[in-house]
Design a protein around this motif. Structure first.
Motif, PDB file in Angstrom:
ATOM      1  N   GLN A 157       0.834  -1.206   0.000  1.00 28.61           N
ATOM      2  CA  GLN A 157       0.000   0.000   0.000  1.00 28.61           C
ATOM      3  C   GLN A 157       0.866   1.252   0.000  1.00 28.61           C
ATOM      4  OE1 GLN A 157      -2.503  -0.469   3.456  1.00 28.61           O
ATOM      5  NE2 GLN A 157      -4.092  -1.577   2.331  1.00 28.61           N
ATOM      6  N   GLN A 158       1.901   1.244   0.829  1.00 26.21           N
ATOM      7  CA  GLN A 158       2.795   2.400   0.880  1.00 26.21           C
ATOM      8  C   GLN A 158       3.525   2.574  -0.457  1.00 26.21           C
ATOM      9  OE1 GLN A 158       5.302   1.706   4.288  1.00 26.21           O
ATOM     10  NE2 GLN A 158       3.837   2.628   5.714  1.00 26.21           N
ATOM     11  N   ALA A 159       3.923   1.458  -1.058  1.00 31.25           N
ATOM     12  CA  ALA A 159       4.615   1.535  -2.351  1.00 31.25           C
ATOM     13  C   ALA A 159       3.688   2.116  -3.414  1.00 31.25           C
ATOM     14  CB  ALA A 159       5.112   0.147  -2.762  1.00 31.25           C
ATOM     15  N   LYS A 160       2.430   1.677  -3.407  1.00 31.84           N
ATOM     16  CA  LYS A 160       1.463   2.228  -4.379  1.00 31.84           C
ATOM     17  C   LYS A 160       1.245   3.714  -4.146  1.00 31.84           C
ATOM     18  CE  LYS A 160      -1.111  -2.042  -5.214  1.00 31.84           C
ATOM     19  NZ  LYS A 160      -2.371  -2.763  -4.994  1.00 31.84           N
ATOM     20  N   LYS A 161       1.167   4.121  -2.880  1.00 27.68           N
ATOM     21  CA  LYS A 161       0.971   5.537  -2.559  1.00 27.68           C
ATOM     22  C   LYS A 161       2.182   6.344  -3.014  1.00 27.68           C
ATOM     23  CE  LYS A 161      -0.213   8.640   1.248  1.00 27.68           C
ATOM     24  NZ  LYS A 161       0.732   9.674   0.994  1.00 27.68           N
ATOM     25  N   ILE A 162       3.374   5.821  -2.725  1.00 32.48           N
ATOM     26  CA  ILE A 162       4.602   6.518  -3.141  1.00 32.48           C
ATOM     27  C   ILE A 162       4.671   6.613  -4.662  1.00 32.48           C
ATOM     28  CG2 ILE A 162       7.128   6.308  -3.220  1.00 32.48           C
ATOM     29  CD1 ILE A 162       6.932   5.121  -0.351  1.00 32.48           C
ATOM     30  N   ALA A 163       4.330   5.521  -5.344  1.00 25.74           N
ATOM     31  CA  ALA A 163       4.345   5.540  -6.812  1.00 25.74           C
ATOM     32  C   ALA A 163       3.311   6.528  -7.346  1.00 25.74           C
ATOM     33  CB  ALA A 163       4.065   4.143  -7.355  1.00 25.74           C
ATOM     34  N   SER A 164       2.149   6.550  -6.719  1.00 24.55           N
ATOM     35  CA  SER A 164       1.101   7.489  -7.143  1.00 24.55           C
ATOM     36  C   SER A 164       1.539   8.927  -6.910  1.00 24.55           C
ATOM     37  CB  SER A 164      -0.189   7.184  -6.369  1.00 24.55           C
ATOM     38  OG  SER A 164      -1.185   8.122  -6.662  1.00 24.55           O
ATOM     39  N   ASP A 165       2.101   9.202  -5.730  1.00 22.65           N
ATOM     40  CA  ASP A 165       2.601  10.555  -5.430  1.00 22.65           C
ATOM     41  C   ASP A 165       3.710  10.944  -6.403  1.00 22.65           C
ATOM     42  OD1 ASP A 165       0.829  10.616  -3.329  1.00 22.65           O
ATOM     43  OD2 ASP A 165       2.347  10.334  -1.758  1.00 22.65           O
ATOM     44  N   GLY A 166       4.602   9.993  -6.695  1.00 19.94           N
ATOM     45  CA  GLY A 166       5.694  10.253  -7.645  1.00 19.94           C
ATOM     46  C   GLY A 166       5.166  10.553  -9.029  1.00 19.94           C
ATOM     47  N   GLN A 167       4.168   9.795  -9.450  1.00 23.79           N
ATOM     48  CA  GLN A 167       3.567  10.020 -10.769  1.00 23.79           C
ATOM     49  C   GLN A 167       2.904  11.388 -10.826  1.00 23.79           C
ATOM     50  OE1 GLN A 167       3.956   7.968 -13.351  1.00 23.79           O
ATOM     51  NE2 GLN A 167       2.833   9.370 -14.677  1.00 23.79           N
ATOM     52  N   ALA A 168       2.206  11.755  -9.734  1.00 19.72           N
ATOM     53  CA  ALA A 168       1.549  13.067  -9.696  1.00 19.72           C
ATOM     54  C   ALA A 168       2.595  14.184  -9.758  1.00 19.72           C
ATOM     55  CB  ALA A 168       0.705  13.191  -8.430  1.00 19.72           C
ATOM     56  N   LYS A 169       3.694  14.040  -9.030  1.00 13.05           N
ATOM     57  CA  LYS A 169       4.746  15.067  -9.049  1.00 13.05           C
ATOM     58  C   LYS A 169       5.408  15.126 -10.419  1.00 13.05           C
ATOM     59  CE  LYS A 169       5.703  15.026  -4.112  1.00 13.05           C
ATOM     60  NZ  LYS A 169       6.655  14.746  -3.045  1.00 13.05           N
ATOM     61  N   LEU A 170       5.592  13.960 -11.044  1.00 12.90           N
ATOM     62  CA  LEU A 170       6.186  13.923 -12.381  1.00 12.90           C
ATOM     63  C   LEU A 170       5.286  14.640 -13.391  1.00 12.90           C
ATOM     64  CD1 LEU A 170       8.449  12.911 -14.244  1.00 12.90           C
ATOM     65  CD2 LEU A 170       7.145  10.783 -14.511  1.00 12.90           C
ATOM     66  N   GLU A 171       3.998  14.381 -13.311  1.00 10.43           N
ATOM     67  CA  GLU A 171       3.064  15.053 -14.221  1.00 10.43           C
ATOM     68  C   GLU A 171       3.040  16.558 -13.968  1.00 10.43           C
ATOM     69  OE1 GLU A 171      -0.706  13.047 -13.907  1.00 10.43           O
ATOM     70  OE2 GLU A 171       0.122  11.161 -14.636  1.00 10.43           O
ATOM     71  N   LYS A 172       3.113  16.953 -12.698  1.00 11.90           N
ATOM     72  CA  LYS A 172       3.150  18.391 -12.380  1.00 11.90           C
ATOM     73  C   LYS A 172       4.418  19.018 -12.944  1.00 11.90           C
ATOM     74  CE  LYS A 172       2.918  21.609  -8.522  1.00 11.90           C
ATOM     75  NZ  LYS A 172       2.916  21.792  -7.077  1.00 11.90           N
ATOM     76  N   LEU A 173       5.550  18.304 -12.804  1.00  9.05           N
ATOM     77  CA  LEU A 173       6.820  18.789 -13.328  1.00  9.05           C
ATOM     78  C   LEU A 173       6.769  18.913 -14.857  1.00  9.05           C
ATOM     79  CD1 LEU A 173       9.760  19.599 -12.722  1.00  9.05           C
ATOM     80  CD2 LEU A 173      10.360  17.188 -12.898  1.00  9.05           C
TER      81      LEU A 173
END
Length: 116
Positions: free
Chosen positions: A78-94
């Motif tokens: 669950q934490q890995a999915k959350k981290i991956a989701s947060d990373g994807q969101a930050k990547l898209e924002k970038l």
């Protein structure tokens, strides 16, 4: 004669007492042997019970460990999915920030290069 009869009676009584004592000693020896056998049987039974309980405790510990591992793995996933989701969101924002600033950066580079 009376003394001979009394001696015979006394000898007979002594013989009976000695025989009774001998029988008692044999009974005591037999009981000691039976007690020894019972001790061995009880000890064997106790060892078997200890082994059985040790096996049960080991199985319980393994099940508990497996349960803890499964819970920890689920939380980690669950934490890995959350981290991956947060990373994807930050990547898209970038990427969005880069896209929004791209034209400005190109203009800045072109004007810098073309300055006389």
């Amino acid at each position: 004669m009376k003394e001979a009869a009394q001696t015979t009676v006394a000898d007979s009584k002594v013989s009976k007492i000695i025989k009774s004592l001998s029988d008692l000693e044999n009974d005591i020896d037999s009981l000691n042997s039976k007690v020894g056998d019972m001790k061995k049987a009880l000890n064997s039974k106790a060892i078997k019970e200890i082994d059985s309980l040790r096996e049960k405790v080991t199985q319980m510990a393994i099940k508990e460990a497996e349960s803890m591992i499964a819970e920890t793995k689920a939380r980690a996933e669950q934490q890995a999915k959350k981290i991956a989701s947060d990373g994807q969101a930050k990547l898209e924002k970038l990427k969005a920030t880069i896209d929004s600033k791209f034209d400005e950066a190109v203009d800045s580079v072109v004007s810098t290069i073309l300055k006389p």
